[in-house]
Scaffold this active site. Structure first.
Site, short mmCIF file in Angstrom:
data_model
loop_
_atom_site.label_atom_id
_atom_site.label_comp_id
_atom_site.label_asym_id
_atom_site.label_seq_id
_atom_site.Cartn_x
_atom_site.Cartn_y
_atom_site.Cartn_z
N CYS A 52 -11.95 27.53 15.43
CA CYS A 52 -12.90 26.40 15.46
C CYS A 52 -12.27 25.11 14.92
O CYS A 52 -12.69 24.01 15.31
CB CYS A 52 -14.13 26.73 14.61
SG CYS A 52 -14.93 28.29 15.00
N ASP A 84 -16.93 31.90 10.03
CA ASP A 84 -18.04 32.85 10.04
C ASP A 84 -17.68 34.10 10.85
O ASP A 84 -18.05 35.21 10.47
CB ASP A 84 -19.29 32.19 10.64
CG ASP A 84 -19.97 31.26 9.65
OD1 ASP A 84 -19.26 30.70 8.79
OD2 ASP A 84 -21.19 31.09 9.73
N CYS A 125 -16.36 24.66 12.64
CA CYS A 125 -17.09 25.91 12.43
C CYS A 125 -18.49 25.64 11.87
O CYS A 125 -18.81 24.54 11.42
CB CYS A 125 -16.29 26.84 11.51
SG CYS A 125 -16.79 28.58 11.64
N ASP A 126 -19.31 26.68 11.87
CA ASP A 126 -20.75 26.55 11.68
C ASP A 126 -21.18 25.70 10.49
O ASP A 126 -22.03 24.83 10.61
CB ASP A 126 -21.38 27.94 11.51
CG ASP A 126 -21.26 28.80 12.75
OD1 ASP A 126 -20.67 28.33 13.74
OD2 ASP A 126 -21.73 29.94 12.73
N LYS A 127 -20.63 25.98 9.30
CA LYS A 127 -21.12 25.30 8.10
C LYS A 127 -20.54 23.89 7.96
O LYS A 127 -21.01 23.12 7.12
CB LYS A 127 -20.79 26.13 6.85
CG LYS A 127 -21.33 27.54 6.89
CD LYS A 127 -22.80 27.60 7.24
CE LYS A 127 -23.28 29.02 7.44
NZ LYS A 127 -22.72 29.70 8.62
N SER A 474 -26.51 35.31 12.70
CA SER A 474 -25.59 34.45 13.42
C SER A 474 -26.30 33.83 14.61
O SER A 474 -27.26 34.39 15.15
CB SER A 474 -24.40 35.29 13.91
OG SER A 474 -23.71 34.63 14.94
#
Length: 560
Positions: A52, A84, A125-127, A474
């Site tokens: 990512c 993640d 990435c996600d966070k 997720s």
């Protein structure tokens, strides 16, 4: 450049008393002319720990070029990321949600300490996305977020595959549905290069939400990571920030209640991740906007699900990009009266002004349906309450034929115990799995349950078993699942007193989550309940568990 563009950095660079400060800045490349230009912080989440973010250093350099071209002086600095996907299913996932807070804290620290006149944050990435936005809210200098971009799909045996394909293949292989050779081929081809996980999972959900909020340039959300357009997006963001500084536009002017309503609408239409609920509430709290679960419930009831995107649907973000992208969806929604077109954005123009010159969705495309042909007449994110979740919980029903279940509880005190039970065939159709002590404090860190839900799907139990938890899911999860249960078990929420065999109901149609026992029995069990010992006594997770608030408050740690 006028001193009006150096409202913050002038205290670092101006006057005889700041000669030592200037001396150090000269050592990192500043010239005499640079001291008269606005200083721009470029927060980079580049890292080699995840696809990512593997390319973000190159994107940061393009942002830097844009800033220079427009007359600013850029400074790239780093913050962290956690993968993640790689931390999924083991102890490492405890650290994922806390990384959001560290990202926010670190960007706030650097750009406030250095007195940057503007900030561009680049996340993958996600966070990264919520962490960056939370920081930009705290700093409240002119700011833009740039998304690193989505990964291209992998290809295996004539089909597109992605990271969720291999998670689900674990259950299929265990159940004997695929050979070891097929299993290995999926693993080898699921992730072909740089970019964030490719469906409407958490990263792509949040990039879409941020574009709808007005905090990234139009078109930014759906561009592939490795495309030349993404490089151009970064360059243009660098230029656009100087325009924002000239206009004095900061996040407080952009991130209004109506902007958050736009973001929620776009997330629902696209079939986005449940994590959007947690993250949008967290961002709203940082900027002082009152956003609650009730807002999601209110908007969901009037917003149709239109996009046939993974995990519940057929298509990836790259497919949406080819037919018009998130901005194409937003243009359609604006025409249908579903967005607030008067919200300000980082272009210095409104949503409506931005979309005026953007292309419509491609005619006859099959990815995004018209309102009259919606996949579901209301949104796929559902807020549930009941005697198991007095403060609320979140479910996602996209792609499901069955949205309710009543069955015997199978109770697990951690994700790991549940995963082992699934893989050893202890879970049967009709069961309702409860995974507790995985909340923000109890986990700590509110782990995502993708390994568990993917194993259920791989085993063929995806729609025959219910699952509820005070942890998270997720963006790649699908199935009859409920997360974010509040209060969490660690705080003595009713989920803590459910026993094996209790009849438990998940009814997304009625927004209901309950255990079929009397209130008197619940109170009796709660009276006898004893809290568990914290799982971590020192280090970042111990600190996080002491500071973190409930999921209904976005699981923030800021002392607001």
């Amino acid at each position: 450049m006028s001193d009006i563009l150096k409202k913050r950095s002038s205290m670092t660079t101006d006057g005889d008393n700041r000669a030592p400060n200037r001396a150090m800045l000269r050592a990192v490349g500043f010239t005499d002319e640079d001291f008269h230009k606005p200083m721009i912080g470029i927060a980079s989440t580049w890292s080699e720990v995840t696809p990512c973010n593997i390319h973000i250093n190159k994107l940061a350099e393009k942002v830097k070029e844009g800033v220079r071209t427009a007359g600013g002086v850029p400074q790239i600095y780093g913050t962290i990321t956690v993968s993640d996907g790689i931390t999924m299913g083991h102890e490492g996932m405890h650290f994922s949600l806390p990384s959001r807070e560290v990202i926010a804290d670190s960007i706030e620290i650097v750009s406030n300490a250095m007195r940057h006149d503007g900030v561009i944050a680049i996340g993958g990435c996600d966070k990264n996305m919520p962490g960056c936005l939370m920081a930009l809210c705290r700093i409240d200098a002119p700011s833009i977020f740039v998304y690193g971009g989505t990964i291209l799909p992998g290809h295996c045996d004539g089909q597109d595959v992605d990271i969720v394909s291999i998670f689900e293949a674990v259950g299929k292989f265990n159940a004997g549905k695929i050979s070891r050779e097929e299993f290995i081929r999926i693993e080898q081809n699921a992730c072909p290069g740089a970019g964030s996980c490719g469906g409407m999972y958490t990263a792509n959900t949040m990039s879409s939400a941020i574009e709808a909020l007005g905090m990234s340039l139009p078109g930014s959300a759906s561009m592939p990571a490795v495309s030349s357009r993404k490089s151009e997006d970064c360059y243009e963001a660098g230029k656009a920030l100087i325009n924002l500084i000239q206009k004095g536009v900061t996040p407080k002017r952009i991130l209004t209640k109506k902007a958050f309503e736009n973001a929620i609408t776009v997330v629902l239409v696209l079939g986005g991740s449940t994590n959007a609920v947690l993250h949008l509430i967290a961002i709203a709290k940082e900027i002082g906007v009152d956003l609650t679960l009730e807002d999601f419930d209110r908007i969901s009831k009037k917003t149709p699900h239109l996009a046939d995107l993974k995990p519940g649907g057929r298509y990836a973000m790259t497919d949406l990009d080819k037919v018009g992208g998130v901005h194409g969806v937003m243009k359609y929604l604006l025409k249908e009266g579903m967005l607030h077109g008067d919200c300000l954005t980082v272009t210095g123009k409104t949503i409506a002004e931005n979309l005026m010159d953007m292309p419509d969705l491609v005619p006859n495309q099959t990815i995004v349906r018209k309102k009259s042909e919606a996949l579901h007449p209301s949104g796929p994110l559902v807020i549930l309450k009941g005697n198991l979740a007095p403060e609320g919980a979140v479910a996602k029903i996209s792609g499901l034929k069955k949205i309710s279940i009543t069955g015997p509880a199978k109770v697990f005190e951690s994700e790991d115990d549940c995963f082992n039970a699934i893989m050893t065939d202890q879970i049967k159709p009709g069961d309702v799995i409860i995974i507790r002590y995985e909340g923000p404090k109890g986990g700590p860190g509110m782990r995502e349950m993708l390994a568990v839900t993917s194993a259920l799907v791989g085993k063929g139990l995806g729609e025959d078993v219910g699952l509820m938890t005070d942890g998270r899911f997720s963006g790649g999860t699908h199935g009859l699942v409920v997360g974010h249960i509040s209060p969490e078990a660690f705080d003595g929420g009713p989920i803590a007193i459910v026993q094996n065999g209790d009849a438990v109901t998940i009814d997304s149609g009625k927004n209901l989550l309950q255990v079929e026992i009397s209130q008197e029995e619940i109170q009796k069990r709660l009276k006898n309940w004893k809290p568990i010992e914290p799982r971590y006594k020192s280090g970042v997770l111990a600190k996080y568990a002491k500071l973190v608030q409930s999921a209904t408050n976005g699981a923030i740690t800021n002392l607001l």
